[in-house]
Write an enzyme that holds these catalytic residues in place. Structure first.
Site, PDB file in Angstrom:
ATOM      1  N   GLY A 184       0.820  -1.207   0.000  1.00 42.50           N
ATOM      2  CA  GLY A 184       0.000   0.000   0.000  1.00 42.50           C
ATOM      3  C   GLY A 184       0.855   1.258   0.000  1.00 42.50           C
ATOM      4  O   GLY A 184       0.548   2.238  -0.681  1.00 42.50           O
ATOM      5  N   THR A 185       1.933   1.224   0.758  1.00 44.30           N
ATOM      6  CA  THR A 185       2.839   2.370   0.830  1.00 44.30           C
ATOM      7  C   THR A 185       3.408   2.713  -0.544  1.00 44.30           C
ATOM      8  O   THR A 185       3.453   3.882  -0.934  1.00 44.30           O
ATOM      9  CB  THR A 185       3.990   2.059   1.822  1.00 44.30           C
ATOM     10  OG1 THR A 185       3.424   1.841   3.119  1.00 44.30           O
ATOM     11  CG2 THR A 185       4.994   3.188   1.881  1.00 44.30           C
TER      12      THR A 185
ATOM     13  N   ASN B 118      -7.118   4.964   9.119  1.00 44.87           N
ATOM     14  CA  ASN B 118      -6.648   3.777   9.839  1.00 44.87           C
ATOM     15  C   ASN B 118      -6.602   3.974  11.355  1.00 44.87           C
ATOM     16  O   ASN B 118      -6.797   3.039  12.107  1.00 44.87           O
ATOM     17  CB  ASN B 118      -5.263   3.360   9.330  1.00 44.87           C
ATOM     18  CG  ASN B 118      -4.292   4.516   9.261  1.00 44.87           C
ATOM     19  OD1 ASN B 118      -4.524   5.506   8.576  1.00 44.87           O
ATOM     20  ND2 ASN B 118      -3.200   4.401   9.995  1.00 44.87           N
TER      21      ASN B 118
ATOM     22  N   GLN C 100      -6.964   1.044   4.083  1.00 45.89           N
ATOM     23  CA  GLN C 100      -7.686   0.586   5.273  1.00 45.89           C
ATOM     24  C   GLN C 100      -9.156   0.338   4.956  1.00 45.89           C
ATOM     25  O   GLN C 100      -9.769  -0.571   5.521  1.00 45.89           O
ATOM     26  CB  GLN C 100      -7.568   1.656   6.372  1.00 45.89           C
ATOM     27  CG  GLN C 100      -8.059   1.218   7.730  1.00 45.89           C
ATOM     28  CD  GLN C 100      -7.264   0.064   8.310  1.00 45.89           C
ATOM     29  OE1 GLN C 100      -7.821  -0.964   8.670  1.00 45.89           O
ATOM     30  NE2 GLN C 100      -5.954   0.204   8.376  1.00 45.89           N
TER      31      GLN C 100
ATOM     32  N   HIS D 215      -2.586  -6.918   2.769  1.00 44.10           N
ATOM     33  CA  HIS D 215      -2.639  -7.514   4.111  1.00 44.10           C
ATOM     34  C   HIS D 215      -3.683  -6.899   5.029  1.00 44.10           C
ATOM     35  O   HIS D 215      -3.855  -7.346   6.159  1.00 44.10           O
ATOM     36  CB  HIS D 215      -1.243  -7.496   4.762  1.00 44.10           C
ATOM     37  CG  HIS D 215      -0.760  -6.160   5.219  1.00 44.10           C
ATOM     38  ND1 HIS D 215      -0.820  -5.774   6.523  1.00 44.10           N
ATOM     39  CD2 HIS D 215      -0.193  -5.130   4.555  1.00 44.10           C
ATOM     40  CE1 HIS D 215      -0.290  -4.558   6.651  1.00 44.10           C
ATOM     41  NE2 HIS D 215       0.089  -4.151   5.462  1.00 44.10           N
TER      42      HIS D 215
ATOM     43  N   THR E  32      10.145  -7.906 -12.057  1.00 49.02           N
ATOM     44  CA  THR E  32       9.397  -9.147 -12.241  1.00 49.02           C
ATOM     45  C   THR E  32       8.276  -9.233 -11.209  1.00 49.02           C
ATOM     46  O   THR E  32       8.509  -9.045 -10.015  1.00 49.02           O
ATOM     47  CB  THR E  32      10.350 -10.357 -12.092  1.00 49.02           C
ATOM     48  OG1 THR E  32      11.378 -10.217 -13.074  1.00 49.02           O
ATOM     49  CG2 THR E  32       9.621 -11.673 -12.285  1.00 49.02           C
TER      50      THR E  32
ATOM     51  N   CYS F 267       3.057   1.639  13.203  1.00 48.59           N
ATOM     52  CA  CYS F 267       4.425   2.137  13.049  1.00 48.59           C
ATOM     53  C   CYS F 267       4.810   3.058  14.196  1.00 48.59           C
ATOM     54  O   CYS F 267       5.973   3.277  14.460  1.00 48.59           O
ATOM     55  CB  CYS F 267       4.587   2.888  11.735  1.00 48.59           C
ATOM     56  SG  CYS F 267       3.201   2.791  10.630  1.00 48.59           S
TER      57      CYS F 267
HETATM   58  C1  PLP Z   1      -1.657   0.023   6.203  1.00 49.49           C
HETATM   59  C2  PLP Z   1      -1.902   1.295   5.509  1.00 49.49           C
HETATM   60  C3  PLP Z   1      -0.998   1.783   4.550  1.00 49.49           C
HETATM   61  C4  PLP Z   1       0.303   1.097   4.235  1.00 49.49           C
HETATM   62  O1  PLP Z   1       0.090  -0.126   3.573  1.00 49.49           O
HETATM   63  P1  PLP Z   1       1.277  -1.231   3.569  1.00 49.49           P
HETATM   64  O2  PLP Z   1       0.765  -2.269   2.618  1.00 49.49           O
HETATM   65  O3  PLP Z   1       1.388  -1.710   4.970  1.00 49.49           O
HETATM   66  O4  PLP Z   1       2.485  -0.554   3.077  1.00 49.49           O
HETATM   67  C5  PLP Z   1      -1.305   2.967   3.906  1.00 49.49           C
HETATM   68  N1  PLP Z   1      -2.434   3.623   4.177  1.00 49.49           N
HETATM   69  C6  PLP Z   1      -3.331   3.195   5.084  1.00 49.49           C
HETATM   70  C7  PLP Z   1      -4.576   3.976   5.319  1.00 49.49           C
HETATM   71  C8  PLP Z   1      -3.101   2.013   5.775  1.00 49.49           C
HETATM   72  O5  PLP Z   1      -3.978   1.592   6.682  1.00 49.49           O
END
Ligand code: PLP
Length: 383
Positions: free
Chosen positions: A69-70, A152, A180, A202, A238, A326
């Site tokens: 997500g990041t 989140n 989220q 995840h 890849t 985090c």
């Molecule tokens: C968890 C989260 C992220 C980061 O996602 P990752 O897959 O852990 O890098 C970004 N934005 C929100 C709102 C999240 O809850």
């Protein structure tokens, strides 16, 4: 251990793991290879992309798979800002202090290191951004607004369809971080009206380390990973075939089971919110009272060391969180909580309880029995 931290991450659904497994040792080909093993992997990626597109109501070629997500957030912001400045010289980005760091730190870097201009939008007392505060911030040099679908840390849901309409009327791009939100909310990009949307596997019972970015056709992004021509020449490297297969299946199941999952967690969440506010003195809900994620309860307690409370809860067998994962271990109050206007004596005592498919009424009950005493104990140590 009773897990009450589904906003931090979720376990991989067994059905998701089952569809991933053949892509580690049997169908391990590189999707870019010409031979049959490669084609098999390519077919798996293609059908994963179609599955995701079906949930998002977009075209398969509008999906870019990423590593998390990041990365999706980084790519959306940096990619769009760079491409638009190169094309038209526009430089403004609009976002809010309640965004995940994947968005807010990226916006700050774009301002400090790359010479873009950044404006933080006003937020309301529930941590949402109103359409009015977006309209008043737009100028004719604005490239992009980035506002999350659901928060989140405090669970608040933004009125993305209304916000995106304003962006469209002003010819600016609109990105939403739905990482989220996707576990419970509709992520139909046509209904939302967004140009860019980030997802991460995840948070909805898929694997960690895989994400996706929706990019509306015609939206130009400067690639941040250069190399091969993967992902429609927009993201080199890849592809992680088993994880992408798992991501797509997890998202499909989430869309299919959304109502049932919501019906399962919502009454439990309401019970937590009701009883915590009733039984714990000097407690406040953070985020919107109704317009919030159905699995999400978050609070601040006055004169409580939030980290100590988390440790005590852990010893008592409960996994919870204070703000975003985090930040655990960091004594600074969360920027999201302070931006709601809470003073330090409240902001340091935040607690987030998030439910999921394996949560039971018994879990909630034993948590609610344990919490008031632990809060009292932490308060005594504090003073
Ligand atoms: C968890 C989260 C992220 C980061 O996602 P990752 O897959 O852990 O890098 C970004 N934005 C929100 C709102 C999240 O809850």
């Amino acid at each position: 251990m009773i897990y009450l931290d589904y906003a931090a991450t979720t376990p991989v659904d067994q059905r998701v793991l089952d569809v991933m497994m053949p892509y580690f040792r049997e169908n391990y080909g590189n999707p870019s290879s010409v031979h049959r093993l490669g084609q098999k992997a390519e077919t798996a990626i293609d059908s994963a992309r179609e599955k995701v597109a079906a949930v998002l109501h977009c075209k398969p070629e509008e999906i870019i798979f990423t590593s998390c997500g990041t990365e999706s957030d980084n790519f959306a912001l940096r990619g769009a800002m760079m491409a638009r400045r190169n094309a038209s010289g526009e430089t403004w980005i609009l976002t809010s202090k309640t965004e995940h760091h994947a968005v807010s730190k990226t916006a700050e870097q774009l301002e400090k290191e790359y010479g873009f201009q950044l404006e933080w939008l006003d937020i309301n007392k529930h941590g949402g951004v109103s359409p009015e505060s977006l309209s008043k911030a737009v100028c004719n040099n604005t490239v992009l607004a980035s506002l999350m679908l659901a928060n989140n840390e405090i669970g608040t849901i933004n009125l993305i369809a209304d916000l995106a309409k304003i962006a469209k009327a002003n010819h600016i791009l609109f990105h939403t971080d739905a990482v989220q939100a996707a576990a419970y909310l509709d992520v139909n990009v046509e209904k939302l009206g967004v140009d860019l949307m980030s997802l991460g596997g995840h948070k909805f019972y898929g694997p960690k380390g895989v994400g996706a970015l929706y990019v509306r056709k015609g939206t130009k992004l400067l690639p941040h990973m250069t190399g091969g021509g993967q992902e429609n020449r927009q993201r080199a490297g890849t592809q992680n075939v088993p994880y992408i297969v798992g991501f797509a299946e997890a998202l499909r199941l989430t869309a299919e089971e959304r109502e049932a999952r919501t019906a399962h967690v919502k009454p439990l969440r309401d019970q937590i919110i009701g009883r915590v506010l009733e039984e714990i003195p000097d407690s406040q809900l953070t985020g919107h009272p109704e317009n919030r994620l159905p699995n999400h309860a978050s609070f601040v307690f006055k004169d409580v060391d939030g980290n100590l409370l988390l440790q005590m809860l852990d010893s008592a067998g409960f996994a919870c969180s204070s703000g975003s994962a985090c930040k655990t271990g960091n004594p600074e109050p969360s920027e999201v909580i302070t931006s709601l206007g809470h003073s330090l004596d409240w902001a340091l005592g935040s607690l987030r309880i998030t439910l999921g498919v394996d949560s039971t009424p018994e879990h909630v009950d034993s948590f609610l029995k344990a919490l008031p005493e632990l809060v009292e104990k932490v308060r005594k140590l504090h003073n």
